[in-house]
Structure formats: C-alpha cells, structure tokens
Design a protein around this motif. Structure first.
Motif, PDB file in Angstrom:
ATOM      1  N   ALA A 265       0.841  -1.198   0.000  1.00  0.00           N
ATOM      2  CA  ALA A 265       0.000   0.000   0.000  1.00  0.00           C
ATOM      3  C   ALA A 265       0.875   1.246   0.000  1.00  0.00           C
ATOM      4  CB  ALA A 265      -0.914  -0.002   1.221  1.00  0.00           C
ATOM      5  N   CYS A 266       1.972   1.212   0.756  1.00  0.00           N
ATOM      6  CA  CYS A 266       2.913   2.339   0.777  1.00  0.00           C
ATOM      7  C   CYS A 266       3.533   2.541  -0.599  1.00  0.00           C
ATOM      8  CB  CYS A 266       4.003   2.097   1.812  1.00  0.00           C
ATOM      9  SG  CYS A 266       3.443   2.208   3.532  1.00  0.00           S
ATOM     10  N   ARG A 268       2.122   1.833  -3.468  1.00  0.00           N
ATOM     11  CA  ARG A 268       1.114   2.434  -4.347  1.00  0.00           C
ATOM     12  C   ARG A 268       0.982   3.940  -4.102  1.00  0.00           C
ATOM     13  NH1 ARG A 268      -1.587  -2.333  -2.981  1.00  0.00           N
ATOM     14  NH2 ARG A 268      -2.929  -1.273  -1.455  1.00  0.00           N
ATOM     15  N   LEU A 269       1.340   4.366  -2.892  1.00  0.00           N
ATOM     16  CA  LEU A 269       1.223   5.777  -2.548  1.00  0.00           C
ATOM     17  C   LEU A 269       2.505   6.557  -2.834  1.00  0.00           C
ATOM     18  CD1 LEU A 269      -0.710   5.341   0.805  1.00  0.00           C
ATOM     19  CD2 LEU A 269      -1.632   6.214  -1.343  1.00  0.00           C
ATOM     20  N   GLU A 291      -4.432   2.419   4.706  1.00  0.00           N
ATOM     21  CA  GLU A 291      -4.048   3.058   3.443  1.00  0.00           C
ATOM     22  C   GLU A 291      -4.797   4.383   3.286  1.00  0.00           C
ATOM     23  OE1 GLU A 291      -3.941   2.022  -1.363  1.00  0.00           O
ATOM     24  OE2 GLU A 291      -4.462   0.474   0.103  1.00  0.00           O
ATOM     25  N   LYS A 292      -6.042   4.415   3.737  1.00  0.00           N
ATOM     26  CA  LYS A 292      -6.861   5.625   3.641  1.00  0.00           C
ATOM     27  C   LYS A 292      -6.270   6.750   4.474  1.00  0.00           C
ATOM     28  CE  LYS A 292     -10.498   8.046   2.490  1.00  0.00           C
ATOM     29  NZ  LYS A 292     -10.657   8.553   1.101  1.00  0.00           N
ATOM     30  N   GLU A 295      -3.249   8.089   2.731  1.00  0.00           N
ATOM     31  CA  GLU A 295      -3.702   8.823   1.546  1.00  0.00           C
ATOM     32  C   GLU A 295      -4.221  10.206   1.939  1.00  0.00           C
ATOM     33  OE1 GLU A 295      -7.170   7.341  -0.713  1.00  0.00           O
ATOM     34  OE2 GLU A 295      -5.716   7.027  -2.330  1.00  0.00           O
ATOM     35  N   ASN A 296      -4.985  10.272   3.036  1.00  0.00           N
ATOM     36  CA  ASN A 296      -5.503  11.563   3.508  1.00  0.00           C
ATOM     37  C   ASN A 296      -4.371  12.487   3.938  1.00  0.00           C
ATOM     38  OD1 ASN A 296      -8.135  10.784   3.069  1.00  0.00           O
ATOM     39  ND2 ASN A 296      -8.494  10.139   5.176  1.00  0.00           N
ATOM     40  N   ILE A 298      -1.324  12.488   2.693  1.00  0.00           N
ATOM     41  CA  ILE A 298      -0.701  12.987   1.460  1.00  0.00           C
ATOM     42  C   ILE A 298      -1.497  14.156   0.900  1.00  0.00           C
ATOM     43  CG2 ILE A 298      -0.187  12.438  -0.954  1.00  0.00           C
ATOM     44  CD1 ILE A 298       0.485   9.624  -0.095  1.00  0.00           C
ATOM     45  N   GLU A 299      -2.811  14.004   0.852  1.00  0.00           N
ATOM     46  CA  GLU A 299      -3.677  15.063   0.313  1.00  0.00           C
ATOM     47  C   GLU A 299      -3.545  16.349   1.121  1.00  0.00           C
ATOM     48  OE1 GLU A 299      -7.595  13.462   0.214  1.00  0.00           O
ATOM     49  OE2 GLU A 299      -7.182  12.062  -1.433  1.00  0.00           O
ATOM     50  N   ARG A 308       4.806  15.552  -3.849  1.00  0.00           N
ATOM     51  CA  ARG A 308       4.822  14.171  -3.354  1.00  0.00           C
ATOM     52  C   ARG A 308       6.216  13.760  -2.890  1.00  0.00           C
ATOM     53  NH1 ARG A 308       1.077  10.129  -4.023  1.00  0.00           N
ATOM     54  NH2 ARG A 308      -0.964  10.814  -4.757  1.00  0.00           N
TER      55      ARG A 308
END
Length: 428
Positions: A265-266, A268-269, A291-292, A295-296, A298-299, A308
C-alpha cells in the motif's frame, strides 16, 4: 531460543560499548523533578465529613507538581468514598518514605481513591505473610505501584515474585530462570514466560515492569512469541528501547501477509519498499495506519503546497506526521509560512516542528521574533535585518531561547516587554 537470546545479548553489549546505559533509577529521578513545584491554596473535599484534602498538601508534602496534584485531586473528588489521608497513612505505617510515596502516586494516582482498610491493607499483610521484608515491600511497590492493582492471593504473589527476582538479578548482574508454578496455558503463564524471555534479551526493568502490569498483550504462545522476537531482532531493533516493544506489538498483531499488504500500500502511494521499512524502524506504529489514513495525509500536505517527493522526505524524517490531524498540520504550516514568512522548504528540512505545541512553543517564540523584527533588532551589526532559521528558533530549549533573544538586551523595559509577549503566548 538460545541462539536468539545470544544474538540479543551481543546486540545489547555492542550498544553498551557505545555508552548506552541500561538503568532503572528513573523513579527517584522522576519524583525529584517535582521538588521545585510551588504550593497553591486550592482545596478539594474528599467526600468525608469535615476532612479537607488539598492540592497544596500534595505539592508541599509529596513534592508533586501543581498540575499533577490538581489532576489527582479531581480524581479523588470524583470518588465519593475516597479517603486519601488514610491511604497515605497506610503507606507511612509500612515504612514508605515521602519520596517513595511521591513516586508511587505520580505513577499510579488512582491509589489515592482506593480503600486503605479493605483493599490495600490486606494486600500488604498478605505479602508480608509470604516472607516479604519491609525493605523488599517498599522497594518493589515503589518500583511497580500498579502491582497493587492485582488481586490478592496467587495473582499478586506471582507478579511480586517476578518483580523481586528481576530486581535481585539486576543487582547481582545475574539472571536465573524464573521457576513459578503457573497453570499451563494460562494467560499469566504465557505473559510471565514471555516477559522472562525479554529479560534474557537485556530489556531493562522500566520496560519489563510496564509490560508486566499492563492489561493485555504478550500473552500469546511460546512459538509465536519467539518467532515475533526473532523478526524484530533481525530488523535491527534494540531490545533495550521502547521502540523494540512497539515493533513487537505490531509484528505480533499482524500476519506476514497483512504486513506485506501494508508495505505494498505504501508503494502504491509513492514510497519505495526501502523507504517504507526505514519509516517503520523509526516509527513502528506506521503499520497500524490504514491506506486511507496515509492517503488523507498525502492530500493534506499536497494541499498546502508540498510535492509528493517532499512529502516522502517529510515522512522519512518525521514519520509521526502521518498520525497528526489535518487541522493541526494546516494550522502550524500556515502560521510558519504565511505569518512568519519562512519558506516551505524549511518545514521539509525540519518536519519535527509540526509535532511541537502551537500554544506552548511555536506561538510564544514566534511572537518574540516578530516583535524583534518590527523593532529592527535582529541580525548582526552592519548586516541587513534577517529572519533567523526556523529550526534554530524552535528547536532550542526555552532557557537558551530566552538567553539568545530576550535576556541579552540591555534595555530592561524591552526585556520586560519581550518576557510578557513570551509568557502570554497569544496568537496575534
């Protein structure tokens, strides 16, 4: 298991050569840190007729900080039948010094709400009936106060015996195998056996005792526990540190498949596998984040203007930033960049500033710097006025900050003004 223990011991010895000390004298040092606290006239009723239990009593008699004393008093007040004076009298009757009582209450404040006659007294008497001397009783309870939360009888007896053996082993620099008769397959049997294994690896008392009295964890079977220890040791975690415990909890809690999924998952991010493991070693709790959640995070950073690649650098340097709330990250970043005019790249190079308290550290210091800037008092003689580096301003101790930016001025009125700004610490 022998080879694993040998590996762990060698690792500890190497760390010792680098001046890593395994010590458990924190309790007395911790209690002494409160000796300079000042008294207060706040009075709290303890729920009994005519008895006043005061914050000032905790501060003056036991050396507790005002903040901790007030917290303890609130807890005592919430217990209608609590009589803290009787608890303190009980401890003194068994030979505990005020310094020891201070350490005990600091570590386990709820003891003041216990029933001295019906709960604590019988436990002390039981341990004495098993041969515990006065010195052993005071030393062990002072070291591990939460042992008094265990039930009277076999439960408290077994934990007491283990603590006593570990303390005596450390004094003699030897450790004999623990030989307590415990029901095979019981949670107690698993926990004590596993904690004994950690002791053989060189884990210090401070960490062992916190695990011993904790409500859960480390109660799995022998094979699973040994396999988990092996993985954590091979990852390079030091058995004498809290991070080893964190990593062990994570490894125990997830299967190899789940851990692999989290690493993927890391990836993919935007993280490479090596980065994911680097972050895990710095902050084992990374694996607990979904993962969520990542992801949040990062956003949030991208929304503030970070790229990134910069986010990846920030996480590698300060992994805990993933666990910070979006509101906290935004508030601190916008204040540092928009109000203080520090470049965004400064946050990238020193991301730990995002973990500092806005009210206690960032705002008071920045308000002093802004005031000095407005008066043209920053910068070397003959040079253009210049904002000092962010990491320099925020990372130093309070004492050093005050010496460098407040107390150095000859103008007493200016010093008083700057001290007022620093003390008030209001966002302006």
């Amino acid at each position: 298991m022998y080879s694993l223990v040998h590996h762990g011991r060698r690792f500890v010895e190497l760390r010792k050569c680098c001046s890593l000390r395994v010590s458990v004298q924190n309790a007395s040092a911790f209690s002494n840190s409160f000796s300079s606290a000042t008294a207060t006239d706040v009075r709290i009723r303890d729920g009994r007729k005519g008895n006043n239990f005061t914050v000032s009593y905790l501060v003056d008699s036991l050396g507790l900080s005002k903040k901790l004393a007030e917290s303890i008093s609130r807890k005592v007040r919430s217990e209608g039948k609590a009589n803290p004076d009787s608890v303190l009298s009980l401890f003194r009757s068994y030979g505990f010094t005020d310094s020891q009582i201070s350490s005990i209450i600091t570590d386990y404040p709820l003891l003041l709400t216990a029933d001295a006659e019906k709960s604590l007294g019988p436990k002390f008497k039981f341990l004495q009936s098993r041969g515990a001397s006065s010195s052993e009783l005071t030393e062990i309870v002072s070291t591990v106060p939460k042992i008094l939360a265990k039930k009277e009888g076999k439960s408290i007896s077994r934990y007491y015996d283990l603590v006593k053996e570990i303390i005596e082993a450390d004094k003699s620099s030897k450790f004999q195998k623990l030989s307590l008769s415990l029901p095979q397959g019981s949670k107690q049997e698993h926990k004590i056996r596993n904690i004994s294994a950690l002791r053989e690896l060189g884990m210090p008392q401070k960490l062992l005792f916190s695990l011993l009295v904790s409500g859960g964890g480390f109660v799995c079977g022998k094979e699973k526990f040994e396999e988990s220890i092996k993985k954590v040791v091979e990852m390079g975690f030091d058995p004498t540190t809290a991070k080893f415990v964190e990593a062990l909890r994570v490894i125990q809690g997830f299967s190899d498949k789940v851990i692999e999924e989290k690493v993927n998952a890391c990836k993919r991010l935007g993280f490479v596998v090596e980065d994911a493991w680097t972050v895990f070693k710095k902050w084992p709790s990374l694996m607990k984040n979904s993962e969520k959640k990542i992801e949040n995070s990062i956003e949030t950073f991208i929304g503030l203007g970070f790229t990134r690649d910069e986010f990846a650098i920030i996480v590698k340097r300060y992994p805990i930033c993933i666990g910070l709330s979006a509101e906290s990250v935004k508030k601190k970043t916008e204040f540092l960049v928009k109000k203080m005019n520090w470049p965004l790249k400064n946050v990238v190079s020193t991301p730990a500033v995002l973990g500092l308290s806005m009210e206690k550290r960032i705002v008071p210091r920045c308000n002093v710097i802004r005031e000095l800037m407005s008066k043209g008092l920053l910068g070397d003689r003959g040079r253009e006025l210049q904002l000092p580096p962010m990491q320099y301003v925020l990372n130093m101790t309070n004492q050093l900050f005050l010496e460098r930016y407040v107390m150095k001025h000859d103008d007493k009125e200016l010093v008083a003004e700057l001290m007022s700004i620093f003390t008030n610490g209001q966002v302006s």
